[in-house]
Design a protein around this motif. Structure first.
Motif, PDB file in Angstrom:
ATOM      1  N   ILE A 109     -29.196  16.115  13.598  1.00  0.00           N
ATOM      2  CA  ILE A 109     -27.845  15.701  14.053  1.00  0.00           C
ATOM      3  C   ILE A 109     -26.961  15.151  12.916  1.00  0.00           C
ATOM      4  O   ILE A 109     -27.173  14.247  12.206  1.00  0.00           O
ATOM      5  CB  ILE A 109     -27.768  14.271  14.853  1.00  0.00           C
ATOM      6  N   THR A 110     -25.780  15.652  12.715  1.00  0.00           N
ATOM      7  CA  THR A 110     -24.974  15.464  11.607  1.00  0.00           C
ATOM      8  C   THR A 110     -23.465  14.394  12.103  1.00  0.00           C
ATOM      9  O   THR A 110     -23.203  14.843  13.463  1.00  0.00           O
ATOM     10  CB  THR A 110     -24.389  16.433  10.844  1.00  0.00           C
ATOM     11  N   LYS A 111     -23.367  13.464  11.413  1.00  0.00           N
ATOM     12  CA  LYS A 111     -22.180  12.705  11.748  1.00  0.00           C
ATOM     13  C   LYS A 111     -20.873  13.341  11.676  1.00  0.00           C
ATOM     14  O   LYS A 111     -20.373  13.986  10.422  1.00  0.00           O
ATOM     15  CB  LYS A 111     -21.992  11.328  10.799  1.00  0.00           C
ATOM     16  N   ASP A 112     -20.078  13.715  12.765  1.00  0.00           N
ATOM     17  CA  ASP A 112     -18.717  14.076  12.685  1.00  0.00           C
ATOM     18  C   ASP A 112     -17.711  13.541  13.507  1.00  0.00           C
ATOM     19  O   ASP A 112     -16.672  14.087  13.862  1.00  0.00           O
ATOM     20  CB  ASP A 112     -18.720  15.565  13.046  1.00  0.00           C
ATOM     21  N   SER A 113     -18.227  12.343  13.708  1.00  0.00           N
ATOM     22  CA  SER A 113     -17.189  11.494  14.668  1.00  0.00           C
ATOM     23  C   SER A 113     -16.998  10.018  14.159  1.00  0.00           C
ATOM     24  O   SER A 113     -17.753   9.316  13.315  1.00  0.00           O
ATOM     25  CB  SER A 113     -18.012  11.173  15.913  1.00  0.00           C
ATOM     26  N   ASP A 114     -15.674   9.667  14.306  1.00  0.00           N
ATOM     27  CA  ASP A 114     -15.318   8.195  13.859  1.00  0.00           C
ATOM     28  C   ASP A 114     -16.055   7.070  14.456  1.00  0.00           C
ATOM     29  O   ASP A 114     -16.108   6.047  14.173  1.00  0.00           O
ATOM     30  CB  ASP A 114     -13.809   7.933  14.013  1.00  0.00           C
ATOM     31  N   GLN A 115     -16.591   7.489  16.050  1.00  0.00           N
ATOM     32  CA  GLN A 115     -17.242   6.289  16.626  1.00  0.00           C
ATOM     33  C   GLN A 115     -18.624   5.770  16.146  1.00  0.00           C
ATOM     34  O   GLN A 115     -19.157   4.865  16.532  1.00  0.00           O
ATOM     35  CB  GLN A 115     -17.414   6.869  18.139  1.00  0.00           C
ATOM     36  N   CYS A 116     -19.196   6.775  15.089  1.00  0.00           N
ATOM     37  CA  CYS A 116     -20.404   6.399  14.574  1.00  0.00           C
ATOM     38  C   CYS A 116     -20.242   5.191  13.599  1.00  0.00           C
ATOM     39  O   CYS A 116     -19.308   5.247  12.807  1.00  0.00           O
ATOM     40  CB  CYS A 116     -20.998   7.510  13.735  1.00  0.00           C
ATOM     41  N   ASN A 117     -21.246   4.382  13.663  1.00  0.00           N
ATOM     42  CA  ASN A 117     -21.141   3.058  12.732  1.00  0.00           C
ATOM     43  C   ASN A 117     -22.950   2.882  12.206  1.00  0.00           C
ATOM     44  O   ASN A 117     -23.621   2.750  12.841  1.00  0.00           O
ATOM     45  CB  ASN A 117     -20.888   2.058  13.347  1.00  0.00           C
ATOM     46  N   ASP A 118     -23.042   3.343  10.989  1.00  0.00           N
ATOM     47  CA  ASP A 118     -24.364   3.619  10.289  1.00  0.00           C
ATOM     48  C   ASP A 118     -24.817   2.312   9.753  1.00  0.00           C
ATOM     49  O   ASP A 118     -25.947   2.116   9.304  1.00  0.00           O
ATOM     50  CB  ASP A 118     -24.412   4.547   9.398  1.00  0.00           C
TER      51      ASP A 118
END
Lengths: 197, 144
Positions: A109-118
């Motif tokens: 799964i790659t990050k492509d959204s602003d809702q992600c917070n790592d």
């Protein structure tokens, strides 16, 4: 650690005290009627309880049978010379060290959204277990536990099913979300093979 | 092995989960006439009538309290016979190594259905011999 255990014991004590009450009127009679009616076996076969959670921008589901514990984020201890894309370290769970893996890397799964917070401050850690194989994964958000009718699962899009990271039984739609139902046996088999490479 | 933990007042017991079919809420017996004082009669479990053993009465001589935490454990023997066992505080399972149960001759003489005791930091836990409970229910061997 001491605090965690004392909280657990206190919670258990509170639950026990709460349940040591007399049954309310009609409680036993209601259950007598329900048990008398029998169980719809066909319904049981097609319904599965799943935990729905978000990893990065993907909504995923895992059978509750493999979910052992959900806890707040905690320190990940690195393992010198043994880490790779999948295996990220170890985590202390109730005094035992469990292997911490990156579910997003397993599923590609790659990050492509602003809702992600790592950041490690957000999200939860989840202990999953199958046949005494324990792994800790990180989830960003938990939606809850729902029962899914297996016949409502739709096939995974061919772009995903042809990829090497196809771990899905199917996809179901809930509350405006497309949720990928992970095949747990395949996931655990793959983890065992890839995390220890 | 996985064991189901339950209570009689403050005394803790476990039984092998491989015999457990289901844990249900306390229900009323359809026929409360019983030839044995430890039984509550017969219950209608999903269309079939099965005997209901009050484990609290078997162990302590007092009926299980009519409280929310009282549960009936539906057990099934190897020859597909079922019984309901009423107990208190049926709330969690524990992993126990079979070798951790120590024999206690005093306890097993007094209660032959107790096949060992497990000493834990939270107290002594007694292991219930489920085949003997079935033998008691269907063959009528008296205990206590």
């Amino acid at each position: 650690m001491v605090d965690e255990y004392s909280t657990k014991n206190r919670n258990e004590w509170v639950i026990n005290e709460l349940l040591k009450r007399d049954s309310p009127p009609g409680y036993v009679e209601e259950w007598t009627e329900l048990i008398k009616q029998g169980k719809d076996e066909t319904l049981d076969e097609t319904l599965q309880s799943v935990l729905i959670f978000r990893s990065k921008n993907e909504w995923l589901a895992l059978s509750v049978k493999v979910i052992k514990d959900i806890m707040s984020m905690r320190t990940v201890h690195t393992i010198p010379h043994r880490m790779n894309d999948i295996l990220k370290g170890t985590v202390n769970v109730g005094g035992q060290l469990k292997l911490y893996i990156s579910l997003t890397n397993v599923l590609e799964i790659t990050k492509d959204s602003d809702q992600c917070n790592d950041t490690l401050e957000s999200g939860f850690m989840c202990l999953i277990s199958l046949d005494k194989d324990d792994w800790v994964i990180r989830v960003d958000e938990i939606f809850g536990i729902r029962r899914v009718v297996l016949s409502s699962l739709v096939n995974v899009p061919v772009t995903v099913s042809k990829s090497t990271a196809n771990f899905f039984k199917g996809i179901f739609h809930l509350d405006g979300k497309d949720i990928g139902y992970i095949e747990e046996e395949l996931l655990f088999y793959s983890l065992k093979r890839r995390a220890c490479d | 092995m996985l064991y189901l933990l339950f209570l009689v007042k403050e005394t803790q017991f476990v039984l092998d989960t491989s015999y457990v079919v289901e844990i249900i809420h306390r229900i009323n017996p359809v026929d409360s006439v019983s030839t044995n004082q430890h039984f509550d009669g017969l219950i209608n479990y999903r269309g079939s009538l099965i005997p209901l053993l009050d484990f609290c009465h078997l162990y302590s001589g007092e009926r299980a309290a009519p409280q929310i935490h009282s549960r009936i454990m539906i057990l099934e023997s190897l020859d597909d016979r079922k019984i309901g066992v009423l107990a208190e505080g049926v709330m969690k399972t524990v992993e126990v190594n079979r070798n951790d149960f120590l024999e206690n001759s005093t306890e097993s003489k007094r209660n032959p259905y107790i096949s060992g005791m497990w000493n834990t930091p939270i107290g002594v836990v007694k292991n219930v011999d489920v085949p003997l409970i079935f033998h008691f229910c269907y063959e009528g061997v008296p205990y206590g």
